[in-house]
Motif scaffolding. Structure first.
Motif, PDB file in Angstrom:
ATOM      1  N   LYS A  35       0.840  -1.209   0.000  1.00  0.00           N
ATOM      2  CA  LYS A  35       0.000   0.000   0.000  1.00  0.00           C
ATOM      3  C   LYS A  35       0.866   1.247   0.000  1.00  0.00           C
ATOM      4  O   LYS A  35       0.610   2.232  -0.705  1.00  0.00           O
ATOM      5  N   ALA A  65       2.366   1.855  -3.372  1.00  0.00           N
ATOM      6  CA  ALA A  65       1.364   2.402  -4.294  1.00  0.00           C
ATOM      7  C   ALA A  65       1.141   3.887  -4.019  1.00  0.00           C
ATOM      8  O   ALA A  65       1.119   4.719  -4.941  1.00  0.00           O
ATOM      9  N   LEU A  66       1.029   4.143  -2.705  1.00  0.00           N
ATOM     10  CA  LEU A  66       0.804   5.530  -2.297  1.00  0.00           C
ATOM     11  C   LEU A  66       1.942   6.421  -2.746  1.00  0.00           C
ATOM     12  O   LEU A  66       1.750   7.521  -3.303  1.00  0.00           O
ATOM     13  N   ALA A  95       4.074   5.863  -5.130  1.00  0.00           N
ATOM     14  CA  ALA A  95       4.098   5.991  -6.589  1.00  0.00           C
ATOM     15  C   ALA A  95       3.095   7.052  -7.036  1.00  0.00           C
ATOM     16  O   ALA A  95       3.403   7.921  -7.871  1.00  0.00           O
ATOM     17  N   ASP A  96       1.927   6.955  -6.432  1.00  0.00           N
ATOM     18  CA  ASP A  96       0.863   7.917  -6.754  1.00  0.00           C
ATOM     19  C   ASP A  96       1.316   9.343  -6.468  1.00  0.00           C
ATOM     20  O   ASP A  96       1.185  10.255  -7.299  1.00  0.00           O
ATOM     21  N   LEU A  97       1.920   9.446  -5.242  1.00  0.00           N
ATOM     22  CA  LEU A  97       2.400  10.776  -4.834  1.00  0.00           C
ATOM     23  C   LEU A  97       3.451  11.291  -5.801  1.00  0.00           C
ATOM     24  O   LEU A  97       3.441  12.469  -6.198  1.00  0.00           O
ATOM     25  N   LYS A 108       3.877  10.465  -8.842  1.00  0.00           N
ATOM     26  CA  LYS A 108       3.267  10.832 -10.127  1.00  0.00           C
ATOM     27  C   LYS A 108       2.664  12.233 -10.032  1.00  0.00           C
ATOM     28  O   LYS A 108       2.905  13.105 -10.885  1.00  0.00           O
ATOM     29  N   ARG A 109       1.945  12.433  -8.939  1.00  0.00           N
ATOM     30  CA  ARG A 109       1.301  13.729  -8.765  1.00  0.00           C
ATOM     31  C   ARG A 109       2.306  14.836  -8.643  1.00  0.00           C
ATOM     32  O   ARG A 109       2.125  15.951  -9.175  1.00  0.00           O
TER      33      ARG A 109
END
Lengths: 182, 242
Positions: free
Chosen positions: A118, A121-122, A124-126, A128-129
């Protein structure tokens, strides 16, 4: 015997007449009869004692000794059985403990793996953002920079107009701005 | 008033078979011993009652005495020693009952028992050890010139054993019963005299009571002494030589 007889006579004197003579235990005429009956009774006693009384007595004593020894053996066997049961219980307990620990370990590692996934993923998301934001910022910055040139052209034109009273040629301003800064 | 030695008088009961009061109490002693012990052990209890405890105590007591004196080998004589002890002890104790005849106050009875013991010693010793049995009379480590004297002394001491064994028991029982009768006679005589003398009558009575207690002790002790000496003599038959 003579002395015994006189003693006997002397002690008998007040007691009255007795037909027997002599000290009774030394009256030899009574010896055969006593020996005969002693032999009979003692042989009977010996036979009864050795065939009846002593076997029974020693049987009782031996039986008791064996009973006590048997009971002690049984108690020892029971004790060892109890000890075995105790050892088995200890073993079962330690096995159960080990299993419980393994289960706990497994659960823990599963949970931590999930958490890790998790988190990844978090992250990676961050990331990306963040990258997106960076791109937006860069674009805005570039836009701002082009605006700055426009403002500079306008400002330079205004300054030159104020100073000279007439608007300069836009090409001259552009050229001046393109010159490297000293 | 009866004479103090009247109690030792042999009285015929069935003259044809020489059955006398002495014989009656011999039979009585055997009946009391066998009947008493069989009755005491009839339950064969693991946890003994009072009577069975007494029987077992007698058994262990005689067995212990024999084992101490003659060792484990001596236990083959246990029935004999137990019979002897029980016979002498019971005869002595029966004699303590007033009016009862004391078998062991007859010298021929005690002498016969002593001869039985010494006969067993000699016969068993000779059968078991042959001529080695005579090593009993030849102590080891004695100078050769002393040997004739020592052997004679040992022989005399051996021969005197049945005499001392029988006379000790006989004399103890005889003297005790005479003393009891004499003091009992004093009580009767003083009471019979009347007056001031009658007041003195309790004195010999106390004495008779005290003697009675002593005689019970002597009766038990002499049976024990007879048994212990029997065991020691039997040990000689088992292990001759010093």
């Amino acid at each position: 015997m003579a002395q015994a007889q006189t003693t006997h006579a002397a002690t008998e004197a007040p007691g009255g007449a007795h037909e027997d003579v002599g000290f009774p235990p030394f009256q030899t005429e009574n010896f055969p009869g006593q020996v005969l009956w002693l032999t009979i009774t003692f042989v009977v006693l010996y036979v009864l004692v050795s065939k009846l009384v002593l076997p029974r007595l020693s049987g009782i004593i031996e039986h008791r000794r064996q009973t006590i020894a048997g009971d002690l053996d049984e108690a020892a066997a029971m004790k060892s059985r109890a000890e075995e049961a105790g050892v088995a219980y200890e073993k079962a307990l330690s096995e159960a403990k080990a299993r419980a620990q393994a289960l706990a370990q497994e659960a823990r590692s599963k949970v931590s793996a999930e958490t890790e996934a998790k988190r990844k993923a978090l992250e990676a998301d961050l990331g990306k953002r963040l990258a997106e934001s960076d791109a937006v910022i860069a674009q805005k910055k570039a836009e701002a920079m082009t605006n700055v040139r426009g403002i500079a052209v306008d400002t330079a034109t205004a300054i030159v107009e104020r100073l000279t009273g007439k608007a300069p040629a836009p090409q001259a301003i552009e050229a001046a701005l393109d010159q490297p800064k000293a | 008033m009866a004479s103090p030695i009247e109690q030792f008088q042999i009285k015929p009961i069935i003259p044809v078979i020489n059955f006398t009061n002495s014989s009656l109490f011999m039979v009585g002693a055997v009946a009391v011993i066998v009947g008493g012990l069989m009755l005491a052990t009839r339950k064969r209890a693991i946890v003994p009652g009072r009577a069975q405890s007494v029987a077992e105590t007698l058994h262990d007591f005689v067995a212990g005495t024999l084992r101490d004196a003659a060792g484990e080998e001596g236990m083959k004589f246990f029935p004999l020693v137990f019979s002897l002890f029980m016979f002498v002890f019971t005869a002595n104790m029966l004699g303590m009952i007033p009016g009862f005849f004391t078998v062991t106050s007859q010298v021929i009875v005690t002498f016969s028992l002593a001869i039985l013991v010494m006969g067993t010693v000699v016969i068993y010793g000779l059968l078991k050890h042959g001529t080695h049995f005579f090593g009993l009379f030849v102590p080891s480590g004695v100078p050769v010139w002393l040997l004739p004297f020592i052997v004679v002394i040992e022989l005399i001491s051996f021969i005197s054993r049945p005499v001392s064994l029988s006379l000790r028991l006989f004399a103890n029982m005889l003297a005790g019963h005479i003393a009891l009768k004499v003091f009992g006679g004093f009580v009767a005589a003083l009471l019979g005299a009347g007056g001031a003398l009658a007041i003195l009558a309790p004195l010999p009575l106390f004495m008779a009571v005290a003697l009675m207690a002593l005689e019970f002790l002597v009766a038990a002790l002499q049976a024990y002494v007879f048994t212990v000496l029997t065991c020691i003599y039997l040990n000689d038959a088992l292990h001759p030589g010093h």
